[in-house]
Design a protein around this motif. Structure first.
Motif, PDB file in Angstrom:
ATOM      1  N   TRP A 337     -51.484 161.494 -18.062  1.00  0.00           N
ATOM      2  CA  TRP A 337     -51.798 160.760 -16.847  1.00  0.00           C
ATOM      3  C   TRP A 337     -50.680 160.893 -15.815  1.00  0.00           C
ATOM      4  O   TRP A 337     -50.944 161.004 -14.606  1.00  0.00           O
ATOM      5  CB  TRP A 337     -52.035 159.287 -17.159  1.00  0.00           C
ATOM      6  CG  TRP A 337     -53.407 158.974 -17.656  1.00  0.00           C
ATOM      7  CD1 TRP A 337     -53.753 158.436 -18.862  1.00  0.00           C
ATOM      8  CD2 TRP A 337     -54.641 159.164 -16.954  1.00  0.00           C
ATOM      9  NE1 TRP A 337     -55.111 158.291 -18.961  1.00  0.00           N
ATOM     10  CE2 TRP A 337     -55.691 158.728 -17.804  1.00  0.00           C
ATOM     11  CE3 TRP A 337     -54.963 159.667 -15.697  1.00  0.00           C
ATOM     12  CZ2 TRP A 337     -57.023 158.769 -17.416  1.00  0.00           C
ATOM     13  CZ3 TRP A 337     -56.300 159.718 -15.317  1.00  0.00           C
ATOM     14  CH2 TRP A 337     -57.308 159.276 -16.161  1.00  0.00           C
ATOM     15  N   GLU A 341     -51.328 162.342 -12.116  1.00  0.00           N
ATOM     16  CA  GLU A 341     -51.059 161.574 -10.905  1.00  0.00           C
ATOM     17  C   GLU A 341     -50.112 162.331  -9.969  1.00  0.00           C
ATOM     18  O   GLU A 341     -50.253 162.271  -8.737  1.00  0.00           O
ATOM     19  CB  GLU A 341     -50.469 160.208 -11.260  1.00  0.00           C
ATOM     20  CG  GLU A 341     -51.462 159.235 -11.888  1.00  0.00           C
ATOM     21  CD  GLU A 341     -52.473 158.683 -10.880  1.00  0.00           C
ATOM     22  OE1 GLU A 341     -52.431 159.093  -9.692  1.00  0.00           O
ATOM     23  OE2 GLU A 341     -53.302 157.844 -11.270  1.00  0.00           O
ATOM     24  N   LYS A 344     -52.082 164.933  -8.122  1.00  0.00           N
ATOM     25  CA  LYS A 344     -52.901 164.316  -7.078  1.00  0.00           C
ATOM     26  C   LYS A 344     -52.066 163.806  -5.911  1.00  0.00           C
ATOM     27  O   LYS A 344     -52.586 163.621  -4.797  1.00  0.00           O
ATOM     28  CB  LYS A 344     -53.714 163.154  -7.677  1.00  0.00           C
ATOM     29  CG  LYS A 344     -54.733 162.580  -6.717  1.00  0.00           C
ATOM     30  CD  LYS A 344     -55.565 161.494  -7.362  1.00  0.00           C
ATOM     31  CE  LYS A 344     -56.575 160.937  -6.362  1.00  0.00           C
ATOM     32  NZ  LYS A 344     -57.405 159.863  -6.957  1.00  0.00           N
ATOM     33  N   ASN A 345     -50.772 163.584  -6.140  1.00  0.00           N
ATOM     34  CA  ASN A 345     -49.891 163.023  -5.114  1.00  0.00           C
ATOM     35  C   ASN A 345     -48.708 163.964  -4.897  1.00  0.00           C
ATOM     36  O   ASN A 345     -47.618 163.764  -5.460  1.00  0.00           O
ATOM     37  CB  ASN A 345     -49.405 161.637  -5.539  1.00  0.00           C
ATOM     38  CG  ASN A 345     -50.543 160.634  -5.675  1.00  0.00           C
ATOM     39  OD1 ASN A 345     -50.918 159.989  -4.713  1.00  0.00           O
ATOM     40  ND2 ASN A 345     -51.093 160.517  -6.874  1.00  0.00           N
ATOM     41  N   ALA A 384     -47.211 155.078 -13.656  1.00  0.00           N
ATOM     42  CA  ALA A 384     -48.267 155.631 -14.513  1.00  0.00           C
ATOM     43  C   ALA A 384     -48.708 154.609 -15.554  1.00  0.00           C
ATOM     44  O   ALA A 384     -49.907 154.489 -15.853  1.00  0.00           O
ATOM     45  CB  ALA A 384     -47.781 156.914 -15.193  1.00  0.00           C
ATOM     46  N   PHE A 437     -51.295 155.456  -6.413  1.00  0.00           N
ATOM     47  CA  PHE A 437     -50.114 155.826  -7.203  1.00  0.00           C
ATOM     48  C   PHE A 437     -48.921 155.868  -6.249  1.00  0.00           C
ATOM     49  O   PHE A 437     -48.758 156.806  -5.468  1.00  0.00           O
ATOM     50  CB  PHE A 437     -50.343 157.178  -7.855  1.00  0.00           C
ATOM     51  CG  PHE A 437     -49.193 157.654  -8.711  1.00  0.00           C
ATOM     52  CD1 PHE A 437     -49.022 157.180 -10.001  1.00  0.00           C
ATOM     53  CD2 PHE A 437     -48.283 158.586  -8.225  1.00  0.00           C
ATOM     54  CE1 PHE A 437     -47.975 157.613 -10.795  1.00  0.00           C
ATOM     55  CE2 PHE A 437     -47.226 159.037  -9.011  1.00  0.00           C
ATOM     56  CZ  PHE A 437     -47.074 158.546 -10.297  1.00  0.00           C
ATOM     57  N   MET A 506     -59.904 162.280 -11.711  1.00  0.00           N
ATOM     58  CA  MET A 506     -59.111 161.309 -12.474  1.00  0.00           C
ATOM     59  C   MET A 506     -60.016 160.411 -13.319  1.00  0.00           C
ATOM     60  O   MET A 506     -59.648 159.290 -13.667  1.00  0.00           O
ATOM     61  CB  MET A 506     -58.270 160.461 -11.519  1.00  0.00           C
ATOM     62  CG  MET A 506     -57.319 161.253 -10.648  1.00  0.00           C
ATOM     63  SD  MET A 506     -55.999 162.060 -11.598  1.00  0.00           S
ATOM     64  CE  MET A 506     -54.892 160.674 -11.852  1.00  0.00           C
TER      65      MET A 506
END
Length: 538
Positions: A337, A341, A344-345, A384, A437, A506
């Motif tokens: 995870w 994350e 994604k960021n 996270a 996040f 996600m």
């Protein structure tokens, strides 16, 4: 005209087909009739229990909850969503202390820090035991492990062994070389790939290898068999199996579902594997080859305690079961995870990568004793854990005596579930972009920086709190920090065929640990040379 009966008589084959069709039709109606009787019996039994409970609860102020159906209770409200998400949505309508009827099981769900504090601190002793479902009864040898043992002297003995002998900070530190070796091996495998890498497999292999070596002293020779067993345990331990939700009808629920058969097969596979490894250790110990002091693996420690009359072999296998399931599954899922994350960021990825490379680029590898320098990396891990706690629904607790939680009566025997996933998204305590996040929310000087995630504060409970909190926090964090920092030091990462990182999938999968639903397929680009492999024979 003369009628020829022979010409119009059905053939023998046709007669057989007609008889088979009639037989199948009769079997079909018999099954429907049997199912109708079983359903009616369930409904009548549920109605009798409802009347009994209604009389017994006269005058009690039970927590509010959604409307219920006969037999299934509140289960229809959970259909279509993952349980932790559905329970959070229901709690928004019915309150932070909510009553659900999961089959036959009265279940109180708490979804805010104040309610969790009431259960896990103020009245921790009242909720210090665990309900033992049919599946977990099989998997844990009737609750002989640390996680599911009923509260009492036996559990206190195991807990003391775990805290003071197995999972101390010094013991975890003694496995540092194992973690560094396994991380280096994983980096070489990832670096040698000529195509995008499915990271879940690599992370799972890394953590399971390191856990096996810490517990058993060597890698598992049947790792694939073990990992399949772990997958089975994760699926079976959700508590939503028919035999778990209708315990008074477990004999019938077991026949209608294959979950109990799966649990027994999984138990036999894993415990037979543990038994063989224990025999090897006993033979080595008899030959004078057992470890000494901090050099001992965890099984050596347990066998020494067994030799001194502390625990029996059944308990040893059950404790090993706990360490493997919690130590390997939770850490691998958290790593996955955290990487997802960061993909994604991109801004967070850029910031944490720069920090790691500034600290370790000159040395060419990450070393554990300097991980404390990586401030932002620890914020990434904390964020996270907030968004993806290892157990979205903490292991349920059992009410040992009648009590009140935030003014509502909780009868004895009720199971209580703390929705850790909802706690990390509670808008009152996490008002700033709760679903995003944002590791910066934990930076020094912010309100969130003061939130402790080791059980002291109830806004963030990835490891639980109170008497039944996870005793392996140090072990789990060590299995996350070093691999994540090493992956960021040596590689740049991108998701192939994903043009917009914000659209990165996600979705969570159903299971006790809520893994990612999709494989984590990433393309690594080597930026910092990998450490040289150890010389052969060293």
């Amino acid at each position: 005209m003369v009628w020829n009966h022979e010409l119009h008589r059905p053939s023998l084959a046709t007669q057989h087909q007609m008889e088979d069709t009639t037989s199948q039709s009769q079997s079909h109606y018999y099954f429907l009739y049997l199912w109708a009787l079983v359903s009616l019996a369930f409904a009548l039994a549920a109605y009798r229990r409802f009347l009994t409970a209604a009389r017994a609860n006269g005058g009690l102020q039970l927590p509010p909850g959604p409307w219920q159906l006969p037999v299934i209770g509140s289960l229809h409200h959970l259909v279509g969503q993952l349980p932790h998400r559905a329970m959070r949505d229901l709690a928004r309508r019915h309150g932070p202390v909510m009553l659900l009827q999961l089959g036959e099981l009265p279940t109180v769900v708490v979804s805010t820090p104040d309610a969790a504090r009431e259960v896990m601190r103020t009245q921790d002793l009242t909720f210090a035991s665990r309900p033992l479902t049919a599946s977990m009864r099989v998997l844990t040898n009737d609750g002989r492990d640390v996680a599911f043992a009923p509260y009492g002297e036996y559990w206190r003995q195991l807990r003391k062994i775990a805290v003071t002998e197995l999972l101390t900070a010094r013991r975890v530190l003694s496995f540092r070389a194992i973690r560094e070796e396994e991380v280096a091996a994983m980096l070489r495998q990832v670096g040698s790939a000529a195509r995008p890498v499915e990271m879940r497999a690599h992370l799972t292999a890394l953590v399971s290898n390191a856990t096996f070596r810490a517990v058993m002293g060597d890698r598992c020779k049947q790792r694939d068999v073990f990992l399949r067993g772990v997958d089975e345990v994760i699926q079976l331990s959700t508590g939503f199996n028919p035999a778990d939700m209708w315990p008074s009808w477990s004999w019938l629920a077991g026949r209608l579902s294959n979950d109990m058969r799966r649990a027994k097969e999984c138990h036999a596979t894993l415990y037979d594997m543990f038994g063989g490894i224990i025999e090897e250790h006993l033979e080595r110990m008899e030959g004078g080859g057992d470890g000494n002091g901090e050099a001992m693996d965890l099984l050596d420690v347990l066998l020494k305690i067994h030799k001194d009359g502390g625990v029996d072999m059944v308990a040893i296998k059950a404790v090993i079961f706990d360490v493997f399931i919690a130590g390997s599954e939770s850490s691998a899922t958290t790593l996955e995870w955290a990487l997802a994350e960061l993909i994604k960021n991109p801004e967070a990825m850029k910031k944490v990568t720069a920090e790691v490379r500034q600290a370790f680029d000159a040395g060419g590898r990450v070393v554990e004793d300097r991980l404390g320098e990586l401030t932002y990396l620890h914020l990434v891990i904390r964020e996270a854990l907030r968004l993806h706690p290892p157990l979205p629904l903490l292991l349920p607790r059992l009410c040992r005596e009648p009590c009140k939680v935030l003014g509502f009566d909780v009868p004895r025997g009720t199971q209580v579930i703390v929705n850790a996933w909802a706690l990390g998204r509670d808008e009152q305590h996490w008002p700033d972009a709760t679903e995003e996040f944002r590791p910066e929310r934990f930076e020094a000087g912010t309100r969130a920086a003061m939130v402790d995630f080791r059980g002291a504060d109830f806004e963030l409970l990835p490891f639980g709190a109170g008497r039944r909190m996870c005793p392996g926090i140090a072990f789990g964090l060590a299995s996350v920090e070093l691999p994540l920092a090493s992956l960021l030091l040596h590689f740049d990462w991108e998701a192939p065929d994903v043009s917009d990182p914000t659209e990165f999938d996600m979705t969570e999968a159903f299971g006790a640990t809520a893994r990612r639903n999709a494989n984590l397929l990433l393309r690594p680009s080597l930026r910092v040379p990998l450490p040289a492999p150890p010389a052969q024979g060293v």
